[in-house]
Design a protein around this motif. Sequence first.
Motif, short mmCIF file in Angstrom:
data_model
loop_
_atom_site.label_atom_id
_atom_site.label_comp_id
_atom_site.label_asym_id
_atom_site.label_seq_id
_atom_site.Cartn_x
_atom_site.Cartn_y
_atom_site.Cartn_z
N ARG A 136 0.83 -1.21 0.00
CA ARG A 136 0.00 0.00 0.00
C ARG A 136 0.87 1.26 0.00
O ARG A 136 0.50 2.27 -0.61
N LYS A 146 0.92 6.65 -6.89
CA LYS A 146 -0.16 7.63 -7.00
C LYS A 146 0.38 9.06 -6.94
O LYS A 146 -0.06 9.94 -7.70
N HIS A 147 1.34 9.28 -6.05
CA HIS A 147 1.87 10.62 -5.84
C HIS A 147 3.20 10.87 -6.56
O HIS A 147 3.81 11.92 -6.38
N LYS A 148 3.63 9.86 -7.35
CA LYS A 148 4.88 9.97 -8.13
C LYS A 148 6.09 10.31 -7.25
O LYS A 148 6.84 11.25 -7.54
N GLU A 194 -0.96 12.73 2.56
CA GLU A 194 -1.51 11.37 2.48
C GLU A 194 -0.39 10.34 2.33
O GLU A 194 -0.41 9.29 2.97
N TRP A 210 1.85 1.61 -3.60
CA TRP A 210 0.76 2.19 -4.39
C TRP A 210 0.66 3.70 -4.17
O TRP A 210 0.41 4.46 -5.10
N SER A 211 0.86 4.12 -2.92
CA SER A 211 0.82 5.55 -2.61
C SER A 211 1.98 6.27 -3.29
O SER A 211 1.82 7.39 -3.79
#
Length: 153
Positions: free
Chosen positions: A38, A45-47, A58, A41-42
């Motif tokens: 996870r 998502k936030h590059k 986040e 994945w974060s």
Amino acid sequence: MQVVVSDYIPTNMTSDLPVLLAAVSILSALHLTFQARRVGWSRMKHKIMPPTVTGPPEFERTFRAHQNGVELYSIFLVVLWISGIFCNEVLAALGGLLYIVGREIYFTGYIHESKKRLPGFYLVLCALFFLTVVATIGIIQSFLDKYLNNGLL
């Protein structure tokens, strides 16, 4: 040639194996691995490329939630196994499951807002306290039995 594991484990020993402790340990390791995923994945998502650990709030909360779990993991495993071996495997396994549930509540809450981590945090503390008490009782009882030939508990 087929190798069967049971051929190498004496029959009288298989019932003594701490299967519940092993199962909870594997489940907790899988859970920690999923939380690491996870974080990955974060990052996507936030590059945010490793080794960077700063970014949007986040991402930072996700990263910290996982890191906090890693920091407590060795303590959890120690008290899980000592309480299960020295006192009661079923109680230890239940405490271990409570710990895993608490870690997930903590992780999920922390991702959304840092204050939302508190219910999981308290549940994790309760699980660790419970396992530590059970482990301590088991160690004291074993010490009394072995060295003083006296079982008080």
